[in-house]
Enzyme design. Structure first.
Site, short mmCIF file in Angstrom:
data_model
loop_
_atom_site.label_atom_id
_atom_site.label_comp_id
_atom_site.label_asym_id
_atom_site.label_seq_id
_atom_site.Cartn_x
_atom_site.Cartn_y
_atom_site.Cartn_z
N TYR A 44 15.80 24.88 4.79
CA TYR A 44 15.56 24.10 3.99
C TYR A 44 14.62 23.33 4.65
O TYR A 44 14.42 22.88 5.71
CB TYR A 44 16.79 23.20 3.86
CG TYR A 44 16.31 21.95 2.72
CD1 TYR A 44 15.97 22.08 1.50
CD2 TYR A 44 16.53 20.66 3.31
CE1 TYR A 44 15.54 21.05 0.72
CE2 TYR A 44 15.85 19.50 2.65
CZ TYR A 44 15.60 19.69 1.15
OH TYR A 44 15.33 18.63 0.44
N ASP A 60 9.41 8.30 4.05
CA ASP A 60 9.76 9.15 3.01
C ASP A 60 9.50 8.39 1.72
O ASP A 60 10.58 7.97 0.77
CB ASP A 60 10.95 9.93 2.99
CG ASP A 60 11.26 10.69 1.84
OD1 ASP A 60 10.34 11.12 1.49
OD2 ASP A 60 12.52 10.86 1.66
N ASP A 94 11.53 21.02 -0.38
CA ASP A 94 11.46 19.49 -1.01
C ASP A 94 10.10 19.38 -1.61
O ASP A 94 9.23 19.11 -1.09
CB ASP A 94 11.73 18.68 -0.16
CG ASP A 94 11.85 17.23 -0.80
OD1 ASP A 94 11.54 17.33 -1.98
OD2 ASP A 94 12.43 16.05 0.03
N ASP A 134 9.66 16.75 -3.83
CA ASP A 134 9.38 15.41 -4.06
C ASP A 134 9.15 15.38 -5.67
O ASP A 134 10.08 16.09 -6.37
CB ASP A 134 8.34 14.62 -3.45
CG ASP A 134 8.69 14.33 -2.10
OD1 ASP A 134 9.92 14.46 -1.66
OD2 ASP A 134 7.71 14.22 -1.24
N HIS A 184 12.65 22.19 -4.96
CA HIS A 184 13.30 21.38 -5.73
C HIS A 184 12.41 20.11 -6.07
O HIS A 184 11.79 19.84 -5.42
CB HIS A 184 14.77 20.96 -5.25
CG HIS A 184 14.62 20.10 -3.94
ND1 HIS A 184 14.26 18.82 -4.40
CD2 HIS A 184 15.29 20.17 -3.07
CE1 HIS A 184 14.45 17.98 -2.88
NE2 HIS A 184 15.11 18.89 -2.07
N GLU A 214 12.51 16.29 -8.26
CA GLU A 214 13.28 15.05 -8.54
C GLU A 214 12.94 14.33 -9.65
O GLU A 214 11.42 14.24 -9.73
CB GLU A 214 13.54 14.47 -7.17
CG GLU A 214 12.42 13.71 -6.75
CD GLU A 214 12.53 13.17 -5.13
OE1 GLU A 214 12.53 12.10 -5.09
OE2 GLU A 214 12.96 13.98 -4.32
N CYS A 257 14.43 8.04 -0.48
CA CYS A 257 15.41 9.01 -0.25
C CYS A 257 16.37 8.86 -1.21
O CYS A 257 16.95 7.55 -1.73
CB CYS A 257 16.02 8.48 1.05
SG CYS A 257 17.60 9.30 1.67
N ARG A 275 16.26 18.55 -9.43
CA ARG A 275 17.13 17.27 -8.71
C ARG A 275 17.27 16.16 -9.81
O ARG A 275 16.25 15.61 -10.45
CB ARG A 275 16.55 16.80 -7.41
CG ARG A 275 17.40 15.70 -6.92
CD ARG A 275 16.81 15.30 -5.51
NE ARG A 275 16.56 14.00 -5.24
CZ ARG A 275 16.06 13.48 -4.00
NH1 ARG A 275 15.98 14.24 -3.14
NH2 ARG A 275 16.17 12.11 -3.89
N GLU A 303 22.07 14.18 -6.87
CA GLU A 303 21.85 13.84 -5.69
C GLU A 303 22.90 12.61 -5.60
O GLU A 303 22.95 11.68 -6.36
CB GLU A 303 20.46 13.20 -5.62
CG GLU A 303 20.16 12.45 -4.19
CD GLU A 303 20.26 13.26 -2.93
OE1 GLU A 303 21.39 13.60 -2.77
OE2 GLU A 303 19.43 13.08 -1.99
N ASN A 313 23.88 18.33 -0.99
CA ASN A 313 23.13 17.56 0.04
C ASN A 313 24.37 16.91 1.10
O ASN A 313 24.70 16.03 0.63
CB ASN A 313 22.10 16.51 -0.41
CG ASN A 313 21.52 16.05 0.77
OD1 ASN A 313 21.28 16.26 1.70
ND2 ASN A 313 20.57 14.92 0.46
#
Length: 307
Positions: free
Chosen positions: A51, A65, A92, A94, A119, A121, A129, A162, A192, A215
């Protein structure tokens, strides 16, 4: 044998190999590994997939982040991980780096770099985060459009949607969003920041037959669960996104403090990977042997004639 010079290089696309891992019995365990050396160490430990966390990549660049890194930044990390270990890797993505067309560009770029899965989101920029407060969500329709764009652009990439909706909109809304994302073309769902075992079980029970990602990040809202516990709760995949970076950062901080205190590294040798261990991990001698076999010295037999 290092992946780049191995004789058994995989011919199947990374996305197909990621699907094959998910088809096996048991939960798919994906430790964070966003650098080539981390990918090699994870592979050495016996993991079959990896990952790549946006938070880890951002922090490595000295950035928070908050959605500040670019597609090219991420592709730099994907290429080195894919080249080093050759393992199917979930990346990721984002918020997709923009709207539908940007998402399509991201999908193609990630595939070309060697990713197996991504993924997306449903947050708005500046994203946070998933375990922090005051996250702002995109509408379910806007997120579904991004998922549909990713599905249309992908050749083989496995697409995971996500949702961060549980914290601000509740379980019912998160489930409704997840169903819309599946209808738009997502292959799996990543709920999440669930905070109890009961929440993990409820979400899974309301998503029968759907591949789900859990996660397991430290210092967040989710209690510690093992991979086996997540599997028993109905999850097909689990990530430990930033664990490797937390350990490495702590070790580096301790080293720098020791150098300042002791005037050198002599008291930290027992904490270091040796030169021999490093060379074994990166396959130094195999590369050296390959170079020698390809570049054969040609000894001149006489002096060239002048004009």
């Amino acid at each position: 044998m290092p992946y780049v010079i191995a004789n058994d290089l995989p011919e199947a696309p990374a996305g197909d190999r990621f699907r094959a891992l998910l088809a096996r019995p048991g939960i798919l365990q994906l430790p964070g590994a966003h650098l080539g050396i981390a990918a090699l160490l994870a592979k050495e430990a016996g993991f079959d997939g990896l990952y790549m966390s946006g938070a880890a990549m951002s922090a490595t660049m000295g950035l928070p982040d908050l959605g500040m890194i670019t597609v090219d930044d991420v592709c730099f990390h994907i290429r080195q991980v894919a080249r080093a270990a050759g393992l199917p890797t979930l990346v990721d993505g984002d918020t997709g780096y923009g709207e539908a067309l940007n998402v399509m560009h991201m999908v193609r770029a990630f595939e070309e770099a060697g990713a197996g899965a991504v993924h997306l989101e449903d947050q708005l920029l500046p994203k946070k985060c998933g375990h922090l407060n005051d996250k702002k969500l995109a509408s379910a329709g806007d997120m579904a459009a991004k998922v549909a764009a990713a599905r249309r652009a992908r050749r083989h990439l496995y697409i995971i949607a996500r949702t961060d909706a549980v914290a601000s909109e509740g379980m019912d809304a998160a489930v409704d969003r997840a169903k819309r994302y599946l209808e738009a073309g997502a292959d799996a769902i990543f709920p999440e920041a669930l905070v109890t075992a009961d929440m993990f079980r409820e979400f899974a029970a309301r998503m029968p037959g759907v591949k789900l990602l859990a996660n397991m990040t430290e210092f967040g809202r989710t209690p510690f669960f093992t991979a086996q516990e997540f599997e028993e709760m109905g999850y097909a995949m689990v990530i430990w996104p930033v664990s490797h970076l937390r350990v490495a950062n702590k070790a580096m901080a301790d080293l720098y403090a020791a150098i300042r205190t002791d005037g050198g590294t002599m008291k930290r040798l027992d904490k270091m990977q040796t030169r021999a261990e490093l060379y074994a991990t990166i396959g130094y001698h195999a590369y050296e042997a390959l170079d020698a076999s390809l570049v054969k010295t040609v000894v001149p037999e006489g002096m060239p004639q002048g004009h």
